[in-house]
Design an enzyme around this catalytic site. Structure first.
Site, PDB file in Angstrom:
ATOM      1  N   ARG A 191     -11.794 -34.354  21.640  1.00 23.88           N
ATOM      2  CA  ARG A 191     -10.766 -35.132  22.332  1.00 23.88           C
ATOM      3  C   ARG A 191     -10.952 -35.093  23.847  1.00 23.88           C
ATOM      4  O   ARG A 191     -11.528 -34.148  24.392  1.00 23.88           O
ATOM      5  CB  ARG A 191      -9.377 -34.610  21.976  1.00 23.88           C
ATOM      6  CG  ARG A 191      -8.964 -34.907  20.560  1.00 23.88           C
ATOM      7  CD  ARG A 191      -7.633 -34.276  20.226  1.00 23.88           C
ATOM      8  NE  ARG A 191      -7.713 -32.823  20.157  1.00 23.88           N
ATOM      9  CZ  ARG A 191      -6.701 -32.038  19.836  1.00 23.88           C
ATOM     10  NH1 ARG A 191      -5.520 -32.562  19.551  1.00 23.88           N
ATOM     11  NH2 ARG A 191      -6.857 -30.726  19.790  1.00 23.88           N
ATOM     12  N   ASP A 204     -13.838 -29.697  19.007  1.00 28.80           N
ATOM     13  CA  ASP A 204     -12.806 -30.624  19.461  1.00 28.80           C
ATOM     14  C   ASP A 204     -13.459 -31.650  20.379  1.00 28.80           C
ATOM     15  O   ASP A 204     -14.020 -31.299  21.412  1.00 28.80           O
ATOM     16  CB  ASP A 204     -11.704 -29.860  20.210  1.00 28.80           C
ATOM     17  CG  ASP A 204     -10.425 -30.666  20.388  1.00 28.80           C
ATOM     18  OD1 ASP A 204     -10.509 -31.905  20.419  1.00 28.80           O
ATOM     19  OD2 ASP A 204      -9.348 -30.052  20.510  1.00 28.80           O
TER      20      ASP A 204
END
EC number: 3.5.4.25
Length: 362
Positions: free
Chosen positions: A296, A294
Site C-alpha cells: 500500500r 504490504d
C-alpha cells in the site's frame, strides 16, 4: 501538441494493455518488449519465442526465493526462458497455486550479466496494473520501429520510472451529503487521481475544525470484509467501529482508500487466500506470489487529508507503519487511538501473524 498523450496518459494505456494481454514496449534507441504473464496467451508466447532473441521470464526476488532461483539483481530475477517453454510452464513458474502439487519447475537459469533496469521497471508496471508481478521480456534493437509496426504502446523509461514511484496528484470530483447509520451528518468526497488509477473516497462526519487534530482512520478497501462480512479479516468491524466512534464524537474523517489486499488487488488477494488454505500465513502467501508484506501507499491518505485542510490527526489504527508514514508526510499524529475489534475463530491466526510479523499492536 497538447492533444498528444503525456507520460501519465501513456502509463494508464500501458497498464490497460498489459491487463488485456497486449504487449508494450519500453525504450528508445534500445529497449524491450514486455508481456504480463498473467494475461499471456499461447500464440503470443510463440510469437515472442519466434523473435529469436534471448527471452527472460522476470520475477520478483520474493518469488525467486520461493522457487530457489538465484536473484542476482536482488529485487528481481531474470530467468532465461527455455526455447521449448509452454504457456502452462510459464504461468506455473509465475503463479504459486500449484507449487505444492507440482514443486519441480527447474532447473531455473537466471542471468547475472547485463543491466536489469528495464526489467525492474516492467515488473513495477505489472504490479501497478494489479497483475501478478511476473513479465516476459524480449530485447528490441529498434523499439520505436517495432512498436510502430505492431501498433504497440511505447514508453520512455526515463519519463516512466519517476512517475511510477511518485506521489499521485488528485482532483476533487464531487462531495454530497450521505446520511449513514453511524452518523447522519456525513458527507462523501470523491477524489480522482490524474494517473487514471482507482478513485479514493473520504467520509467526513460533521464539520471538524481544521485547526484541531481530527479523529481519523485510513481504511483500505476490503470487498470481502466490508461488503460481504468475511470472517477471515477484521476489516468490516474496523470500518464500522471507526464510523461508530466518529458518529458518537460528532465528527471525524474516514479515508476509504482503494488499495484492496494491502495494495495487490482483489484477484491477488484471493490467490493469497488460496495459499492460506494450503497452510501459509498471510505474509508467506504474499511472498510466494512475489509481493512484499504490504504494497500500500499511505502517502495517498496524507495527500487527501491536506486536500481537505487537515494537518493533524488522532489516528485510529493498530499499525505503527501508518503513523510513521503520516509523520513522514508532514501530518502530525497527535494520538494513536486503538481499534481492537473483529477477532473471531476464523481470523485469530491472521491477526497473530500481523502482530508477530508486521508489528501491529494487537
Amino acid at each position: 501538441m497538447a492533444l498528444a498523450p503525456d507520460i501519465t496518459d501513456l502509463l494508464a494505456r500501458a497498464r490497460a494493455d498489459l491487463r488485456m494481454g497486449v504487449p508494450i514496449v519500453l525504450g528508445n534507441t534500445h529497449g524491450i518488449l514486455v508481456l504480463a504473464v498473467e494475461s499471456l496467451e499461447a500464440d503470443r508466447l510463440q510469437d515472442v519465442i519466434a523473435l529469436g532473441a534471448d527471452v527472460d521470464l522476470v520475477l520478483t526476488g520474493r518469488r525467486a526465493a520461493t522457487l530457489k532461483a538465484r536473484a542476482y539483481d536482488g529485487d528481481v530475477a531474470r530467468v532465461a526462458l527455455p526455447k521449448d517453454a509452454t504457456l502452462r510452464w510459464v504461468q506455473a513458474v509465475a503463479d504459486p497455486a500449484d507449487d505444492l502439487s507440482h514443486p519441480m519447475k527447474g532447473p531455473l537459469v537466471t542471468r547475472r550479466e547485463g543491466d536489469p533496469t528495464l526489467h525492474r521497471l516492467a515488473v513495477t508496471l505489472a504490479k501497478s496494473a494489479r497483475l501478478l508481478p511476473a513479465v516476459l521480456v524480449a530485447p528490441l534493437p529498434d523499439p520505436k520501429t517495432f512498436a510502430a509496426e505492431h501498433a504497440l504502446t511505447v514508453l520512455d523509461p526515463a519519463a516512466a520510472a519517476p512517475r511510477l514511484g511518485a506521489s499521485v496528484v488528485f482532483d476533487s470530483v464531487v462531495s454530497a451529503r450521505v446520511p449513514l447509520r453511524a452518523a447522519q451528518n456525513a458527507r462523501l468526497h470523491v477524489f480522482r487521481p490524474e494517473d487514471g488509477s482507482e478513485e479514493h473516497y473520504v467520509i467526513e462526519i460533521g464539520r471538524p475544525n481544521r485547526a484541531n487534530p481530527v479523529l481519523s482512520r485510513l481504511h483500505s478497501a476490503c470487498f470481502t470484509g466490508d461488503l460481504l462480512g468475511s470472517l477471515k479479516c477484521d476489516c468490516g468491524p474496523q470500518l464500522n467501529g471507526a464510523l461508530a466512534a466518529m458518529g458518537a464524537e460528532g465528527e471525524g474523517i474516514l479515508l476509504y482508500l482503494n488499495q484492496e489486499g494491502r495494495g495487490i488487488g482483489l484477484a491477488n488477494k484471493m490467490r493469497a487466500y488460496a495459499l492460506q488454505d494450503q497452510g501459509f500465513d498471510t505474509v508467506e502467501a504474499n511472498h510466494r506470489l512475489g509481493f512484499e508484506d504490504d504494497e500500500r501507499d499511505f502517502r495517498i491518505g496524507a495527500e487527501l487529508l491536506r486536500k481537505l485542510g487537515f494537518n493533524a490527526v488522532r489516528l485510529m489504527t493498530n499499525n505503527p507503519a501508518k503513523i510513521a508514514m503520516m509523520e513522514k508526510q508532514g501530518i502530525t499524529v497527535a494520538e494513536r487511538v486503538p481499534l481492537k475489534v473483529g477477532e473471531n475463530p476464523h481470523n485469530t491466526d491472521y491477526l497473530a501473524t500481523k502482530a508477530r510479523k508486521s508489528g501491529h499492536l494487537l
